[in-house]
Design a protein around this motif. Structure first.
Motif, PDB file in Angstrom:
ATOM      1  N   ILE A 158      -8.056   0.398   7.476  1.00 10.83           N
ATOM      2  CA  ILE A 158      -6.956   0.210   6.525  1.00 10.83           C
ATOM      3  C   ILE A 158      -7.364   0.701   5.141  1.00 10.83           C
ATOM      4  O   ILE A 158      -8.348   0.223   4.582  1.00 10.83           O
ATOM      5  CB  ILE A 158      -6.559  -1.281   6.437  1.00 10.83           C
ATOM      6  CG1 ILE A 158      -6.067  -1.791   7.788  1.00 10.83           C
ATOM      7  CG2 ILE A 158      -5.471  -1.491   5.380  1.00 10.83           C
ATOM      8  CD1 ILE A 158      -5.751  -3.272   7.810  1.00 10.83           C
ATOM      9  N   PRO A 159      -6.618   1.667   4.585  1.00 12.51           N
ATOM     10  CA  PRO A 159      -6.941   2.107   3.223  1.00 12.51           C
ATOM     11  C   PRO A 159      -6.663   0.958   2.238  1.00 12.51           C
ATOM     12  O   PRO A 159      -5.568   0.411   2.264  1.00 12.51           O
ATOM     13  CB  PRO A 159      -5.963   3.271   2.979  1.00 12.51           C
ATOM     14  CG  PRO A 159      -5.378   3.597   4.311  1.00 12.51           C
ATOM     15  CD  PRO A 159      -5.476   2.379   5.143  1.00 12.51           C
ATOM     16  N   PRO A 160      -7.631   0.579   1.417  1.00 11.17           N
ATOM     17  CA  PRO A 160      -7.464  -0.594   0.549  1.00 11.17           C
ATOM     18  C   PRO A 160      -6.235  -0.499  -0.349  1.00 11.17           C
ATOM     19  O   PRO A 160      -5.620  -1.514  -0.655  1.00 11.17           O
ATOM     20  CB  PRO A 160      -8.733  -0.590  -0.311  1.00 11.17           C
ATOM     21  CG  PRO A 160      -9.701   0.245   0.428  1.00 11.17           C
ATOM     22  CD  PRO A 160      -8.939   1.209   1.262  1.00 11.17           C
ATOM     23  N   ARG A 161      -5.845   0.714  -0.727  1.00  7.14           N
ATOM     24  CA  ARG A 161      -4.723   0.856  -1.653  1.00  7.14           C
ATOM     25  C   ARG A 161      -3.396   0.420  -1.038  1.00  7.14           C
ATOM     26  O   ARG A 161      -2.476   0.044  -1.748  1.00  7.14           O
ATOM     27  CB  ARG A 161      -4.624   2.306  -2.143  1.00  7.14           C
ATOM     28  CG  ARG A 161      -5.456   2.523  -3.402  1.00  7.14           C
ATOM     29  CD  ARG A 161      -5.099   3.826  -4.036  1.00  7.14           C
ATOM     30  NE  ARG A 161      -5.808   4.927  -3.377  1.00  7.14           N
ATOM     31  CZ  ARG A 161      -5.507   6.200  -3.566  1.00  7.14           C
ATOM     32  NH1 ARG A 161      -4.508   6.534  -4.362  1.00  7.14           N
ATOM     33  NH2 ARG A 161      -6.180   7.150  -2.955  1.00  7.14           N
ATOM     34  N   ILE A 162      -3.273   0.523   0.288  1.00  6.07           N
ATOM     35  CA  ILE A 162      -2.005   0.113   0.902  1.00  6.07           C
ATOM     36  C   ILE A 162      -2.198  -1.065   1.854  1.00  6.07           C
ATOM     37  O   ILE A 162      -1.400  -1.300   2.754  1.00  6.07           O
ATOM     38  CB  ILE A 162      -1.317   1.284   1.645  1.00  6.07           C
ATOM     39  CG1 ILE A 162      -2.227   1.847   2.730  1.00  6.07           C
ATOM     40  CG2 ILE A 162      -0.865   2.363   0.695  1.00  6.07           C
ATOM     41  CD1 ILE A 162      -1.487   2.698   3.755  1.00  6.07           C
ATOM     42  N   ARG A 163      -3.259  -1.851   1.629  1.00  2.00           N
ATOM     43  CA  ARG A 163      -3.571  -2.888   2.620  1.00  2.00           C
ATOM     44  C   ARG A 163      -2.485  -3.972   2.686  1.00  2.00           C
ATOM     45  O   ARG A 163      -2.165  -4.460   3.759  1.00  2.00           O
ATOM     46  CB  ARG A 163      -4.940  -3.495   2.365  1.00  2.00           C
ATOM     47  CG  ARG A 163      -5.045  -4.295   1.104  1.00  2.00           C
ATOM     48  CD  ARG A 163      -6.413  -4.950   0.969  1.00  2.00           C
ATOM     49  NE  ARG A 163      -6.339  -6.021  -0.002  1.00  2.00           N
ATOM     50  CZ  ARG A 163      -6.238  -5.835  -1.316  1.00  2.00           C
ATOM     51  NH1 ARG A 163      -6.231  -4.598  -1.806  1.00  2.00           N
ATOM     52  NH2 ARG A 163      -6.153  -6.856  -2.133  1.00  2.00           N
ATOM     53  N   ILE A 164      -1.883  -4.317   1.538  1.00  2.00           N
ATOM     54  CA  ILE A 164      -0.854  -5.355   1.557  1.00  2.00           C
ATOM     55  C   ILE A 164       0.365  -4.863   2.355  1.00  2.00           C
ATOM     56  O   ILE A 164       0.974  -5.605   3.116  1.00  2.00           O
ATOM     57  CB  ILE A 164      -0.421  -5.729   0.118  1.00  2.00           C
ATOM     58  CG1 ILE A 164      -1.622  -6.253  -0.672  1.00  2.00           C
ATOM     59  CG2 ILE A 164       0.700  -6.758   0.134  1.00  2.00           C
ATOM     60  CD1 ILE A 164      -2.028  -7.666  -0.366  1.00  2.00           C
ATOM     61  N   ILE A 165       0.686  -3.574   2.167  1.00  3.28           N
ATOM     62  CA  ILE A 165       1.829  -3.012   2.901  1.00  3.28           C
ATOM     63  C   ILE A 165       1.546  -3.029   4.392  1.00  3.28           C
ATOM     64  O   ILE A 165       2.390  -3.405   5.210  1.00  3.28           O
ATOM     65  CB  ILE A 165       2.122  -1.570   2.413  1.00  3.28           C
ATOM     66  CG1 ILE A 165       2.466  -1.588   0.926  1.00  3.28           C
ATOM     67  CG2 ILE A 165       3.250  -0.949   3.217  1.00  3.28           C
ATOM     68  CD1 ILE A 165       2.595  -0.231   0.302  1.00  3.28           C
ATOM     69  N   VAL A 166       0.332  -2.654   4.754  1.00  2.77           N
ATOM     70  CA  VAL A 166      -0.037  -2.648   6.170  1.00  2.77           C
ATOM     71  C   VAL A 166       0.068  -4.064   6.729  1.00  2.77           C
ATOM     72  O   VAL A 166       0.630  -4.301   7.812  1.00  2.77           O
ATOM     73  CB  VAL A 166      -1.469  -2.084   6.348  1.00  2.77           C
ATOM     74  CG1 VAL A 166      -1.940  -2.274   7.782  1.00  2.77           C
ATOM     75  CG2 VAL A 166      -1.497  -0.624   5.971  1.00  2.77           C
ATOM     76  N   GLN A 167      -0.437  -5.042   5.966  1.00  2.00           N
ATOM     77  CA  GLN A 167      -0.362  -6.439   6.426  1.00  2.00           C
ATOM     78  C   GLN A 167       1.094  -6.851   6.612  1.00  2.00           C
ATOM     79  O   GLN A 167       1.448  -7.491   7.606  1.00  2.00           O
ATOM     80  CB  GLN A 167      -1.029  -7.368   5.404  1.00  2.00           C
ATOM     81  CG  GLN A 167      -2.541  -7.202   5.351  1.00  2.00           C
ATOM     82  CD  GLN A 167      -3.147  -7.874   4.133  1.00  2.00           C
ATOM     83  OE1 GLN A 167      -2.472  -8.609   3.422  1.00  2.00           O
ATOM     84  NE2 GLN A 167      -4.415  -7.618   3.888  1.00  2.00           N
TER      85      GLN A 167
END
Lengths: 218, 245
Positions: free
Chosen positions: A75-84
């Motif tokens: 998971i790229p840290p920059r979009i981790r919230i979106i992925v979650q």
């Protein structure tokens, strides 16, 4: 080879068991971390919806922790919230669809609150705090444990609210008719959300009385 | 470490996988959900006609047994289609989306309305489906009228999100039972609807109490919603009712 096997942790080691039981009492998401209160107030007027909500949240916390933990290294840290959010939303919609297909009456009672599991702070909290940095199996246990902790409080609150508010438990009449004839009445206040908040408050009080370590030092 | 290209690819693949997974689930579960909705609708219709002992497991056989005719009528009161065959849930009236029809009505487009006729132990009962707005969301229901198309046999209400314990009480037997035996026409044959009276029917003059029920305390806006729903919907059916009284 044998040393590698020795290093492998058993599935239910003491540490893993603690992940499961910790959130039930000393690290309870509702009474200790005070998360997920809104849905706890809304769905606890009766035992049945509370029980279904407990199952739904446990499934979502468990599997979202599992999926995110599996993906955690990619998971790229920059979009981790979106992925979650995508993972949580997918699971929640799935749970909602299954409820609509198989327990329609409960799904009607829970109405919007199943959809709102997406915004339940417990889930995002566990994903950020645990699943992003731990292996899948412990992450799954942690999720299920938090679901259990949430569900336990829901069921206790719903027990008292249904007993005193409707005189029933899981829809079965508990308070005998003779008592009603003697002038007993169900307490309408118990059905309303404010009494759920007070009940949760009483549970927190009782829990801290028996677990002095939870009381904050002045 | 993570390039923009990687992030875009990652997001795209994740979203496509999630969408495919959900579409699959939706397609597989759809037949069960549709069936549940149909059963729920049947329960509501039978419950308005006060058929005893209806639940999710026996709604389909009960519906086939008690409902004898399913009509589609137009606002002029003419019967557009008439369905008496079995299975009853295949009827055009049953498949009609009342929300859509009322939307057409609100926009001055041609619309049609469903009407169910039940035979309960030889008694002819007309069941009119209703839909309106409560405080937080849509409310709906059914009103069963006896063969004189005046006296209420029973009602059924449902809501999406009225406040539990306040507006949500429109579903309670205590509220619904008040409608039994009320009349929608006065002695001169003028349409009165059934008023949901804030402060209680005792506020009405004695002669008009047969056209009113008590509103719910603490739920004025939901009560008003029920009042308007009954009035608006019955108004759409008025031509048919007057023709057939």
């Amino acid at each position: 080879m044998s040393t590698e096997k020795m290093e492998k942790e058993p599935l239910f080691s003491a540490k893993n068991i603690k992940l499961l039981t910790g959130p039930v009492n000393l690290n309870n998401p509702i009474t200790v971390q005070v998360l997920g209160i809104c849905s706890a107030l809304a769905v606890t007027a009766k035992m049945k919806p509370a029980f279904v909500m407990f199952l739904a949240v446990t499934v979502v916390t468990g599997f979202s922790n599992l999926v995110i933990s599996l993906l955690r290294n990619g998971i790229p840290p920059r979009i981790r919230i979106i992925v979650q959010l995508v993972v949580v939303a997918t699971l929640v919609i799935l749970v909602d669809q299954i409820l609509k297909a198989f327990v329609y009456d409960v799904s009607k009672q829970l109405s919007v609150f199943v959809g709102l599991i997406i915004t339940n702070c417990i889930i995002m909290g566990r994903l950020e705090a645990f699943a992003m940095g731990n292996k899948p199996w412990p992450a799954f246990l942690d999720g299920v444990g938090n679901g259990l902790g949430y569900g336990l409080i829901l069921l206790v609150v719903a027990f008292f609210r249904e007993l005193f508010g409707s005189g029933t438990i899981f829809g079965f009449e508990i308070i005998p008719h003779s008592l009603y004839q003697a002038g007993y009445e169900n307490n309408g206040m118990m059905i309303l959300p404010p009494m759920a908040l007070i009940t949760v408050g009483v549970i927190i009080w009782v829990q801290r009385y028996y677990n002095r370590s939870l009381i904050e030092e002045k | 470490m993570y390039t923009n290209g990687y992030i875009f690819r990652y997001a795209a693949i994740l979203v496509i996988l999630a969408a495919a997974f959900l579409s699959l689930a939706s397609v597989l579960l759809k037949p069960f959900q549709e069936r549940n909705k149909a059963i729920d609708k049947m329960e509501g219709i039978l419950s308005a006609a006060r058929v005893e002992g209806v639940n999710a497991t026996n709604a389909i056989p009960y519906f086939n047994k008690y409902i004898v005719e399913e009509l589609v009528i137009n606002p002029k009161g003419d019967v557009v289609s008439n369905y008496t065959k079995s299975p009853k849930d295949e009827a055009p009236a049953f498949k009609l989306d009342l929300k859509m029809e009322l939307y057409k009505k609100a926009h001055n487009k041609p619309y049609v309305l469903p009407l169910y006729i039940a035979d309960k132990d030889g008694q002819k009962i007309y069941i009119i489906p209703m839909r309106g707005t409560g405080l937080w969301g849509p409310i709906w229901g059914n009103m069963a009228l006896s063969s004189d198309l005046n006296t209420v046999i029973g009602v059924y209400f449902g809501d999406q999100s009225e406040t539990p314990g306040l507006g949500g009480e429109i579903k309670s037997a205590k509220f619904k039972d008040q409608f039994i035996g009320k009349e929608i026409f006065d002695k001169n044959g003028d349409f009165t609807s059934i008023e949901v009276v804030k402060g209680g029917v005792k506020k009405l003059p004695t002669g008009q109490r047969i056209h009113g029920v008590d509103a719910l305390s603490g739920a004025t806006l939901t009560s008003n919603g029920v009042n308007d729903m009954i009035k608006d919907v019955l108004d759409s059916y008025l031509a048919y009712i007057k023709k057939n009284r």
